[in-house]
Write a protein that holds these residues in place. Structure first.
Motif, mmCIF file in Angstrom:
data_model
loop_
_atom_site.group_PDB
_atom_site.id
_atom_site.type_symbol
_atom_site.label_atom_id
_atom_site.label_comp_id
_atom_site.label_asym_id
_atom_site.label_seq_id
_atom_site.Cartn_x
_atom_site.Cartn_y
_atom_site.Cartn_z
ATOM 1 N N PHE A 15 0.847 -1.199 0.000
ATOM 2 C CA PHE A 15 0.000 0.000 0.000
ATOM 3 C C PHE A 15 0.877 1.241 0.000
ATOM 4 N N GLY A 16 0.506 2.218 -0.830
ATOM 5 C CA GLY A 16 1.245 3.466 -0.813
ATOM 6 C C GLY A 16 1.071 4.254 -2.091
ATOM 7 N N SER A 17 1.998 5.161 -2.322
ATOM 8 C CA SER A 17 2.011 5.978 -3.536
ATOM 9 C C SER A 17 3.198 5.544 -4.391
ATOM 10 N N GLY A 18 2.940 5.268 -5.667
ATOM 11 C CA GLY A 18 4.006 4.799 -6.547
ATOM 12 C C GLY A 18 4.326 3.326 -6.404
ATOM 13 N N THR A 19 3.469 2.590 -5.723
ATOM 14 C CA THR A 19 3.741 1.169 -5.467
ATOM 15 C C THR A 19 3.625 0.295 -6.717
ATOM 16 N N LEU A 20 3.043 0.819 -7.789
ATOM 17 C CA LEU A 20 2.968 0.049 -9.030
ATOM 18 C C LEU A 20 4.358 -0.370 -9.485
ATOM 19 N N ALA A 21 5.361 0.438 -9.162
ATOM 20 C CA ALA A 21 6.734 0.136 -9.572
ATOM 21 C C ALA A 21 7.234 -1.178 -8.977
ATOM 22 N N GLN A 22 6.573 -1.671 -7.950
ATOM 23 C CA GLN A 22 7.005 -2.919 -7.310
ATOM 24 C C GLN A 22 6.428 -4.161 -7.997
ATOM 25 N N LEU A 23 5.641 -3.952 -9.050
ATOM 26 C CA LEU A 23 5.029 -5.092 -9.742
ATOM 27 C C LEU A 23 6.054 -6.090 -10.272
ATOM 28 N N PRO A 24 7.109 -5.661 -10.967
ATOM 29 C CA PRO A 24 8.065 -6.650 -11.476
ATOM 30 C C PRO A 24 8.670 -7.521 -10.377
ATOM 31 N N SER A 25 9.010 -6.918 -9.241
ATOM 32 C CA SER A 25 9.603 -7.708 -8.162
ATOM 33 C C SER A 25 8.586 -8.673 -7.558
ATOM 34 N N GLU A 26 7.294 -8.277 -7.536
ATOM 35 C CA GLU A 26 6.264 -9.190 -7.047
ATOM 36 C C GLU A 26 6.085 -10.372 -7.993
ATOM 37 N N ALA A 27 6.122 -10.099 -9.295
ATOM 38 C CA ALA A 27 6.021 -11.184 -10.268
ATOM 39 C C ALA A 27 7.205 -12.140 -10.126
ATOM 40 N N GLN A 28 8.397 -11.580 -9.913
ATOM 41 C CA GLN A 28 9.582 -12.412 -9.719
ATOM 42 C C GLN A 28 9.467 -13.234 -8.436
ATOM 43 N N ARG A 29 8.970 -12.601 -7.372
ATOM 44 C CA ARG A 29 8.817 -13.301 -6.091
ATOM 45 C C ARG A 29 7.909 -14.519 -6.223
ATOM 46 N N LEU A 30 6.862 -14.375 -7.065
ATOM 47 C CA LEU A 30 5.916 -15.471 -7.259
ATOM 48 C C LEU A 30 6.370 -16.454 -8.335
ATOM 49 N N GLY A 31 7.519 -16.181 -8.951
ATOM 50 C CA GLY A 31 8.047 -17.081 -9.977
ATOM 51 C C GLY A 31 7.276 -17.031 -11.281
ATOM 52 N N LEU A 32 6.707 -15.883 -11.623
ATOM 53 C CA LEU A 32 5.900 -15.759 -12.831
ATOM 54 C C LEU A 32 6.765 -15.316 -14.011
ATOM 55 N N ASN A 33 6.652 -16.053 -15.105
ATOM 56 C CA ASN A 33 7.436 -15.748 -16.303
ATOM 57 C C ASN A 33 6.576 -15.533 -17.540
ATOM 58 N N ARG A 34 5.323 -15.978 -17.492
ATOM 59 C CA ARG A 34 4.413 -15.795 -18.634
ATOM 60 C C ARG A 34 3.073 -15.304 -18.075
ATOM 61 N N ALA A 51 4.349 -2.998 -20.090
ATOM 62 C CA ALA A 51 5.685 -2.423 -20.256
ATOM 63 C C ALA A 51 6.531 -2.616 -19.003
ATOM 64 N N LEU A 52 5.911 -2.472 -17.833
ATOM 65 C CA LEU A 52 6.632 -2.678 -16.578
ATOM 66 C C LEU A 52 7.125 -4.116 -16.444
ATOM 67 N N LEU A 53 6.301 -5.063 -16.874
ATOM 68 C CA LEU A 53 6.651 -6.474 -16.733
ATOM 69 C C LEU A 53 7.666 -6.927 -17.778
ATOM 70 N N GLY A 54 7.742 -6.201 -18.883
ATOM 71 C CA GLY A 54 8.707 -6.552 -19.912
ATOM 72 C C GLY A 54 8.483 -7.938 -20.475
ATOM 73 N N ASP A 55 9.551 -8.747 -20.495
ATOM 74 C CA ASP A 55 9.467 -10.085 -21.088
ATOM 75 C C ASP A 55 8.554 -11.026 -20.319
ATOM 76 N N ARG A 56 8.212 -10.671 -19.093
ATOM 77 C CA ARG A 56 7.299 -11.518 -18.319
ATOM 78 C C ARG A 56 5.852 -11.401 -18.793
#
Length: 352
Positions: A15-34, A51-56
């Motif tokens: 929760f917070g302001s600008g927290t969308l930027a943490q999406l890639p690290s959350e996807a990585q934490r959950l082991g998501l690649n597709r 765009a934030l997720l890139g190749d994921r």
């Protein structure tokens, strides 16, 4: 104090302001690649998320629809299979969140939710799906998202009317939690705090839509109210709204906004302690009237006839609500229920 059981839902919240930027690290934490990104056709954030997720990011499914119709879920499931998806990111309001839940129920794929409204459904293991004109509700641990990213910045452009109705939709979760059959003191605290936060924030948002403090308070309230719905059961209000949504396809948040004061008035005599807590949280003497006035303060329509219901549907809605009813503190009486729905249809003030 009565005995109780409390189960904590294990969702991770950022929760917070600008927290969308943490999406890639959350996807990585959950082991998501597709990852499949879910949205409605008009949601513009899906591309930014990709765009934030890139190749994921393996694809975008932008066909989420209100009340989670089964045919939409089937279409999304085909994409999940074709793209070999290993997780979903739902960005938007209740329609998109519902689709993510429907996919997770069938696949147990991890979910990350990025809410942009105040509905609060992201914090629950409850899914309502529409099949053949009926909204079917079910609960399963697979439905609960693994992570929820609340970014206040994403709500700043949310139109004031949608802000108001989605916020009152969230309040409905907390209202019914206070008189739920399996209520408990932990949820009571969250419910009162959530109702109070939203009641203070929503009129401020109408006056000044860019007020970040008010937006933050509303999102905080929505989170708490969603936690309430995720922890205890539902009653008459949700049964009526699910009935009307499935039967007539009425707009979800507006239906909740209209019905809530009347459902609370119906139950007031059977749940006086809950009603007193709701009134205190709203800062009013009459809880049901306070909710009705709050809807007026945010500019919401207060009559079902104004959002697509016609008078002949009153009897059908009452009949369906009496079929397989949810537990309720006051027994469901056909004549009283008909009077409730009629008042909501006309948009007049609630009464016991």
């Amino acid at each position: 104090m009565h005995g109780f059981v409390y189960n904590a839902n294990p969702a991770r919240v950022l929760f917070g302001s600008g927290t969308l930027a943490q999406l890639p690290s959350e996807a990585q934490r959950l082991g998501l690649n597709r990852v499949l990104i879910l949205s409605t056709p008009r949601q513009r954030l899906a591309g930014q998320v990709a765009a934030l997720l890139g190749d994921r990011a393996a694809g975008i499914f932008a066909e989420a629809a209100m009340h989670t119709p089964l045919h939409t879920t089937r279409a999304a499931m085909a994409v999940v299979a074709d793209l070999r998806i290993d997780g979903v990111v739902a960005v938007g309001g209740g329609s998109t969140i519902g689709l993510g839940k429907a996919i997770a129920l069938r696949t147990d794929l991890p979910q990350i939710v990025i809410p942009t409204t105040y509905a609060g459904s992201e914090m629950t293991s409850v899914l309502g799906e529409t099949v053949d004109g009926a909204k079917i509700t079910q609960t399963d641990r697979k439905i609960l998202p693994e992570a929820v990213i609340y970014d206040v910045d994403l709500t700043l452009a949310l139109p004031t009317l949608i802000s108001g109705t989605s916020g009152i939709n969230a309040i409905a979760h907390a209202v019914e939690a206070l008189y739920a059959r399996n209520r408990n003191p932990v949820v009571d605290l969250m419910a009162a705090e959530g109702i109070g936060a939203l009641a203070r924030a929503l009129p401020r948002i109408v006056e000044k839509p860019g007020d970040q403090e008010a937006r933050s308070l509303a999102l905080y309230g929505a989170w708490l109210c969603g936690m309430c719905l995720g922890a205890v059961g539902m009653a008459l209000h949700h049964k009526l709204c699910h009935t009307l949504g499935g039967l007539l396809g009425l707009p979800h948040a507006e239906t909740h906004t209209i019905v809530l004061p009347h459902a609370l008035a119906y139950n007031a005599g059977a749940a006086p302690q809950a009603v007193a807590k709701i009134a205190a949280a709203l800062g009013v003497r009459d809880a049901a009237l306070g909710l009705y006035d709050l809807a007026g303060a945010v500019g919401a329509r207060r009559a079902l006839k104004d959002i697509g219901m016609s008078r002949p549907h009153i009897e059908e809605a009452v009949g369906r609500a009496l079929e397989n009813p949810y537990w309720n503190p006051r027994p469901l009486e056909q004549d009283a229920l008909r009077a409730l729905v009629t008042r909501a249809y006309e948009g007049v003030a609630p009464q016991e």
